[in-house]
Design a protein around this motif. Structure first.
Motif, mmCIF file in Angstrom:
data_model
loop_
_atom_site.group_PDB
_atom_site.id
_atom_site.type_symbol
_atom_site.label_atom_id
_atom_site.label_comp_id
_atom_site.label_asym_id
_atom_site.label_seq_id
_atom_site.Cartn_x
_atom_site.Cartn_y
_atom_site.Cartn_z
ATOM 1 N N ALA A 24 -12.978 -1.829 -3.256
ATOM 2 C CA ALA A 24 -11.575 -2.018 -3.636
ATOM 3 C C ALA A 24 -10.716 -1.198 -2.692
ATOM 4 O O ALA A 24 -11.086 -0.086 -2.305
ATOM 5 C CB ALA A 24 -11.346 -1.598 -5.080
ATOM 6 N N VAL A 26 -6.349 -0.573 -1.277
ATOM 7 C CA VAL A 26 -4.915 -0.821 -1.422
ATOM 8 C C VAL A 26 -4.254 -0.856 -0.046
ATOM 9 O O VAL A 26 -4.530 -0.006 0.813
ATOM 10 C CB VAL A 26 -4.254 0.277 -2.287
ATOM 11 N N GLN A 31 1.841 -2.855 -1.230
ATOM 12 C CA GLN A 31 1.425 -2.541 -2.597
ATOM 13 C C GLN A 31 0.529 -3.659 -3.153
ATOM 14 O O GLN A 31 0.697 -4.141 -4.269
ATOM 15 C CB GLN A 31 2.640 -2.308 -3.487
ATOM 16 N N THR A 32 -0.455 -4.021 -2.323
ATOM 17 C CA THR A 32 -1.452 -5.022 -2.697
ATOM 18 C C THR A 32 -2.806 -4.350 -2.850
ATOM 19 O O THR A 32 -3.253 -3.618 -1.956
ATOM 20 C CB THR A 32 -1.549 -6.129 -1.623
ATOM 21 N N LEU A 33 -3.452 -4.582 -3.966
ATOM 22 C CA LEU A 33 -4.804 -4.110 -4.224
ATOM 23 C C LEU A 33 -5.753 -5.293 -4.131
ATOM 24 O O LEU A 33 -5.491 -6.358 -4.702
ATOM 25 C CB LEU A 33 -4.899 -3.482 -5.617
ATOM 26 N N LEU A 60 0.650 -4.990 -7.095
ATOM 27 C CA LEU A 60 0.826 -3.820 -7.948
ATOM 28 C C LEU A 60 2.260 -3.678 -8.440
ATOM 29 O O LEU A 60 2.497 -3.110 -9.506
ATOM 30 C CB LEU A 60 0.393 -2.555 -7.201
ATOM 31 N N ALA A 397 -9.665 3.346 -6.498
ATOM 32 C CA ALA A 397 -9.493 2.645 -5.224
ATOM 33 C C ALA A 397 -8.662 3.456 -4.244
ATOM 34 O O ALA A 397 -7.574 3.932 -4.586
ATOM 35 C CB ALA A 397 -8.848 1.289 -5.458
ATOM 36 N N ASP A 400 -3.741 4.236 -1.044
ATOM 37 C CA ASP A 400 -2.395 4.750 -1.291
ATOM 38 C C ASP A 400 -2.510 6.082 -2.020
ATOM 39 O O ASP A 400 -2.799 6.118 -3.219
ATOM 40 C CB ASP A 400 -1.587 3.762 -2.128
ATOM 41 N N PRO A 405 -5.179 3.755 -8.684
ATOM 42 C CA PRO A 405 -5.599 2.470 -9.230
ATOM 43 C C PRO A 405 -7.063 2.567 -9.690
ATOM 44 O O PRO A 405 -7.977 2.654 -8.868
ATOM 45 C CB PRO A 405 -5.456 1.506 -8.044
ATOM 46 N N LEU A 425 -7.824 -3.249 -14.584
ATOM 47 C CA LEU A 425 -7.157 -2.255 -13.747
ATOM 48 C C LEU A 425 -6.193 -1.436 -14.576
ATOM 49 O O LEU A 425 -5.398 -1.998 -15.357
ATOM 50 C CB LEU A 425 -6.366 -2.960 -12.626
ATOM 51 N N ASP A 427 -3.369 1.146 -13.392
ATOM 52 C CA ASP A 427 -2.709 1.679 -12.209
ATOM 53 C C ASP A 427 -1.595 2.620 -12.635
ATOM 54 O O ASP A 427 -0.637 2.224 -13.316
ATOM 55 C CB ASP A 427 -2.141 0.529 -11.377
#
Length: 432
Positions: A24, A26, A31-33, A60, A397, A400, A405, A425, A427
């Motif tokens: 996993a 980020v 701001q994409t996981l 996210l 993950a 960031d 997360p 998840l 976060d």
């Protein structure tokens, strides 16, 4: 840890093994996981979806998730989960294998900045090297500007592919370790770090076949070292490979903790600190001599927390009880644990024994553990409580540093090939 809001379901059918990384990741700019998982026949979609290599692409900011299929029905086995890499050109790389049932390391590269759209699958064929014995696992790490994919391949030893074009093409790099095989395979290795140095922890063999110890070393500038910097292999991945027993032993099979013998150790997680320190979570059977006549999952597995100070000196403390083996036929499987990649004083643990008071829980729950003294003592906070199903294999993950997360999957798992679990998840922003 604040347990609100409720977890977001990011995939309704998925699970993962723990010997691939990063599973996993980020992208902090968007701001994409992205998290990889394998669909099982017991879950939604049934046999038509079973064995899909899937990515959950999570926005996210919006709290939404989209499922992308990298390979339809590759194999119903959580060992096939992809390793992920964010390339310098903004594309994503995903690398995956079957579980020792063919000799192909497969990979795909995304469109720029878009992990929902992927180019064609390519493959590296190991068969001329393995003799058709298969390949398993993918671990993507950069060392000295070159991208490596560590895998279990030739003689079921730790080997690597190398890429000089950020994963567009791959070539065989060599073996990292080698030794005569005992039982199923040779060694289970976890890696962390990119840039100049990659740290690793590894075992002798599979714990069901051998009374493993745990070893640590690191690769820097093409050289394999022991923890204290002593050179083990001056030209790692080239020529004859050393045995992992030449590395630094950090948890010894047969050692005693409060008078109890621990054995059959296994690697769980490893992360580098910010000050040249390293943290690792390890598992072991406790008091096995009292249970040798029982033909069932070992009733007392333990988590250990190992901490290396700058310079290479290790201290090891018992972290928590892990409960009995997760499956009767895999007595060393636990709910696992994940070290925060940006705070090695912080660990997320899945266990069926409450670490606060030792009470037995109805299901595996996830707890957050924090230490202020290198692992000697811990403060515990529940992440999940009073669950109706097991909560397993957490991942904190990376990508960031401003947020945490935390992913896991929950449901019923009876084998690496059979489970009805959903990926969730939680976060949260990182607390100062």
């Amino acid at each position: 840890m604040n347990r609100d809001p409720a977890p977001l379901i990011v995939n309704d059918n998925g699970a993962w093994c723990w010997f691939q990384d990063e599973r996993a990741l980020v992208d902090p700019a968007t701001q994409t996981l992205v998290v990889g998982s394998i669909a099982a026949p017991e879950g939604p979609g049934g046999e038509a979806r079973a064995g899909n290599v899937e990515l959950s692409v999570v926005d996210l900011r919006a709290g939404t998730s989209e499922t992308v299929v990298l390979h339809e029905r590759l194999e119903s086995d959580d060992h096939d989960v992809p390793a992920l890499w964010r390339r310098a050109d903004g594309r994503w790389l995903a690398v995956y294998t079957r579980h020792k049932t063919d000799d192909l390391t497969r990979w795909r590269v995304s469109e720029p900045g878009d992990p929902t759209r992927w180019g064609p699958e390519k493959a590296f064929d190991w068969s001329v090297l393995t003799g058709g014995a298969g390949v398993t696992y993918s671990n993507l790490r950069s060392i000295g500007g070159r991208l490596y994919c560590f895998a279990r391949a030739v003689n079921d030893d730790q080997c690597a592919l190398v890429s000089d074009d950020d994963g567009d093409t791959w070539a065989y790099a060599g073996k990292l370790f080698t030794r005569p095989k005992v039982g199923y395979v040779n060694g289970y290795t976890r890696y962390d770090g990119d840039g100049d140095r990659v740290d690793l922890i590894t075992t002798d063999h599979h714990p069901r076949d051998y009374d493993n110890s745990i070893y640590h070393g690191y690769i820097e500038k093409g050289v394999l070292h022991r923890s204290d910097g002593t050179v083990v292999d001056a030209d790692a991945l080239s020529g004859e490979a050393p045995s992992q027993v030449e590395l630094t032993t950090i948890l010894q099979a047969g050692s005693r903790w409060d008078g109890v013998r621990i054995s059959h150790c296994w690697t769980t997680d490893v992360r580098q600190g910010t000050d040249a320190s390293v943290a690792a979570v390890l598992t072991a059977r406790a008091g096995e001599e009292e249970h040798l006549e029982r033909r069932k999952a070992h009733p007392d597995l333990r988590f250990f927390y190992a901490r290396m100070a700058p310079g290479g000196e290790w201290t090891v403390h018992e972290l928590a009880k892990a409960g009995p083996g997760l499956m009767p036929h895999e007595e060393d499987y636990t709910g696992l644990a994940s070290i925060d990649p940006y705070d090695i004083d912080s660990v997320y643990v899945s266990t069926s024994v409450d670490p606060r008071d030792g009470s037995v829980l109805a299901h595996h729950e996830i707890f957050h553990a924090r230490t202020g003294d290198g692992g000697a003592t811990w403060t515990w906070t529940p992440v999940t409580e009073n669950s109706d199903v097991d909560n397993l294999r957490p991942i904190a993950a990376p990508g960031d540093p401003s947020r945490v997360p935390l992913l896991w999957f929950r449901g019923e798992m009876t084998a690496s090939q059979h489970y009805r679990c959903e990926v969730v998840l939680r976060d949260l922003p990182r607390e100062d």
